[in-house]
Design a protein around this motif. Structure first.
Motif, PDB file in Angstrom:
ATOM      1  N   THR A  19       0.808  -1.210   0.000  1.00 44.75           N
ATOM      2  CA  THR A  19       0.000   0.000   0.000  1.00 44.75           C
ATOM      3  C   THR A  19       0.846   1.266   0.000  1.00 44.75           C
ATOM      4  N   SER A  20       2.158   1.159   0.116  1.00 41.15           N
ATOM      5  CA  SER A  20       3.023   2.320   0.164  1.00 41.15           C
ATOM      6  C   SER A  20       3.574   2.628  -1.224  1.00 41.15           C
ATOM      7  N   ASN A  21       3.779   3.923  -1.503  1.00 41.26           N
ATOM      8  CA  ASN A  21       4.373   4.346  -2.760  1.00 41.26           C
ATOM      9  C   ASN A  21       5.796   4.828  -2.551  1.00 41.26           C
ATOM     10  N   ALA A  22       6.485   4.313  -1.532  1.00 42.67           N
ATOM     11  CA  ALA A  22       7.829   4.780  -1.227  1.00 42.67           C
ATOM     12  C   ALA A  22       8.777   3.602  -1.131  1.00 42.67           C
ATOM     13  N   SER A  23      10.052   3.891  -1.372  1.00 47.09           N
ATOM     14  CA  SER A  23      11.101   2.911  -1.142  1.00 47.09           C
ATOM     15  C   SER A  23      12.205   3.591  -0.356  1.00 47.09           C
ATOM     16  N   VAL A  24      13.019   2.782   0.295  1.00 45.30           N
ATOM     17  CA  VAL A  24      14.101   3.306   1.117  1.00 45.30           C
ATOM     18  C   VAL A  24      15.413   2.772   0.576  1.00 45.30           C
ATOM     19  N   VAL A  25      16.383   3.665   0.394  1.00 44.30           N
ATOM     20  CA  VAL A  25      17.718   3.291  -0.034  1.00 44.30           C
ATOM     21  C   VAL A  25      18.643   3.575   1.148  1.00 44.30           C
ATOM     22  N   ARG A  26      19.472   2.579   1.503  1.00 48.55           N
ATOM     23  CA  ARG A  26      20.369   2.724   2.646  1.00 48.55           C
ATOM     24  C   ARG A  26      21.819   2.716   2.194  1.00 48.55           C
ATOM     25  N   HIS A  27      22.629   3.542   2.841  1.00 51.40           N
ATOM     26  CA  HIS A  27      24.070   3.615   2.601  1.00 51.40           C
ATOM     27  C   HIS A  27      24.784   3.659   3.947  1.00 51.40           C
ATOM     28  N   ASP A  28      26.056   3.267   3.947  1.00 49.54           N
ATOM     29  CA  ASP A  28      26.888   3.309   5.150  1.00 49.54           C
ATOM     30  C   ASP A  28      27.940   4.393   4.968  1.00 49.54           C
ATOM     31  N   TRP A  29      27.891   5.434   5.818  1.00 47.61           N
ATOM     32  CA  TRP A  29      28.832   6.532   5.677  1.00 47.61           C
ATOM     33  C   TRP A  29      30.153   6.259   6.391  1.00 47.61           C
ATOM     34  N   THR A  30      30.243   5.222   7.196  1.00 50.23           N
ATOM     35  CA  THR A  30      31.458   4.999   7.992  1.00 50.23           C
ATOM     36  C   THR A  30      32.666   4.652   7.140  1.00 50.23           C
ATOM     37  N   GLU A  31      32.460   4.121   5.941  1.00 48.26           N
ATOM     38  CA  GLU A  31      33.586   3.783   5.079  1.00 48.26           C
ATOM     39  C   GLU A  31      34.354   5.019   4.637  1.00 48.26           C
ATOM     40  N   SER A  32      33.664   6.127   4.414  1.00 48.48           N
ATOM     41  CA  SER A  32      34.340   7.353   3.995  1.00 48.48           C
ATOM     42  C   SER A  32      34.703   8.232   5.184  1.00 48.48           C
ATOM     43  N   GLY A  33      33.970   8.086   6.281  1.00 47.70           N
ATOM     44  CA  GLY A  33      34.214   8.935   7.440  1.00 47.70           C
ATOM     45  C   GLY A  33      33.605  10.317   7.329  1.00 47.70           C
ATOM     46  N   HIS A  34      32.960  10.603   6.214  1.00 49.38           N
ATOM     47  CA  HIS A  34      32.349  11.909   5.976  1.00 49.38           C
ATOM     48  C   HIS A  34      30.880  11.715   5.629  1.00 49.38           C
ATOM     49  N   PRO A  35      30.008  11.771   6.618  1.00 44.82           N
ATOM     50  CA  PRO A  35      28.582  11.523   6.358  1.00 44.82           C
ATOM     51  C   PRO A  35      27.992  12.400   5.264  1.00 44.82           C
ATOM     52  N   THR A  36      28.340  13.676   5.226  1.00 46.46           N
ATOM     53  CA  THR A  36      27.700  14.561   4.257  1.00 46.46           C
ATOM     54  C   THR A  36      28.147  14.276   2.825  1.00 46.46           C
ATOM     55  N   VAL A  37      29.389  13.867   2.640  1.00 43.95           N
ATOM     56  CA  VAL A  37      29.855  13.506   1.299  1.00 43.95           C
ATOM     57  C   VAL A  37      29.099  12.276   0.816  1.00 43.95           C
ATOM     58  N   THR A  38      29.024  11.261   1.676  1.00 42.77           N
ATOM     59  CA  THR A  38      28.296  10.043   1.328  1.00 42.77           C
ATOM     60  C   THR A  38      26.826  10.343   1.098  1.00 42.77           C
ATOM     61  N   LEU A  39      26.250  11.234   1.903  1.00 43.96           N
ATOM     62  CA  LEU A  39      24.846  11.612   1.770  1.00 43.96           C
ATOM     63  C   LEU A  39      24.552  12.195   0.394  1.00 43.96           C
ATOM     64  N   VAL A  40      25.335  13.159  -0.040  1.00 41.52           N
ATOM     65  CA  VAL A  40      25.108  13.792  -1.340  1.00 41.52           C
ATOM     66  C   VAL A  40      25.280  12.775  -2.463  1.00 41.52           C
ATOM     67  N   GLU A  41      26.307  11.933  -2.383  1.00 42.41           N
ATOM     68  CA  GLU A  41      26.505  10.905  -3.410  1.00 42.41           C
ATOM     69  C   GLU A  41      25.361   9.897  -3.426  1.00 42.41           C
ATOM     70  N   ALA A  42      24.866   9.540  -2.242  1.00 42.60           N
ATOM     71  CA  ALA A  42      23.764   8.579  -2.142  1.00 42.60           C
ATOM     72  C   ALA A  42      22.466   9.150  -2.708  1.00 42.60           C
ATOM     73  N   VAL A  43      22.174  10.405  -2.402  1.00 40.12           N
ATOM     74  CA  VAL A  43      20.964  11.034  -2.943  1.00 40.12           C
ATOM     75  C   VAL A  43      21.073  11.159  -4.461  1.00 40.12           C
ATOM     76  N   ALA A  44      22.232  11.509  -4.957  1.00 41.38           N
ATOM     77  CA  ALA A  44      22.423  11.604  -6.408  1.00 41.38           C
ATOM     78  C   ALA A  44      22.170  10.246  -7.066  1.00 41.38           C
ATOM     79  N   ALA A  45      22.726   9.188  -6.502  1.00 39.54           N
ATOM     80  CA  ALA A  45      22.533   7.848  -7.070  1.00 39.54           C
ATOM     81  C   ALA A  45      21.071   7.411  -6.980  1.00 39.54           C
TER      82      ALA A  45
END
Length: 110
Positions: A19-45
């Protein structure tokens, strides 16, 4: 920058019930150590855009404060906000979740 091959390898997409029209994509920022860099790359992907096509993260949240909070805070800390027309949450335990409304991104999300 993350390309489609990395998105498949580094993230998990979960459909949220029939019944939901949403999906969730998960990423792990600990590999880069920079959450915001991983965040922007993850949203772009997740939205099938380049990082330069996204609005500045500063429009949604202070990137330095976010990095400091989730890297130095307790693992249970969670920061949730809207960025580039998607709901994002970042936790101190290393998880970035991007919630996509498939009705508005159906041409972008495979």
């Amino acid at each position: 920058m993350t390309d489609d091959m990395d998105r498949v390898a580094d993230s998990d997409a979960d459909e949220q019930g029939p019944t939901s029209n949403a999906s969730v994509v998960r990423h792990d920022w600990t590999e880069s150590g920079h959450p915001t860099v991983t965040l922007v790359e993850a949203v772009a992907a997740a939205t099938d855009r380049t990082t330069t096509d996204l609005p500045s993260l500063y429009r949604s949240i202070d990137p330095d404060a976010l990095d400091a909070l989730v890297t130095a805070g307790p693992p249970a800390v969670t920061v949730a906000f809207q960025y580039a027309d998607v709901a994002v949450s970042v936790t101190g335990n290393g998880t970035i979740e991007i919630r996509l409304d498939e009705g508005s991104t159906e041409e972008r999300v495979e």
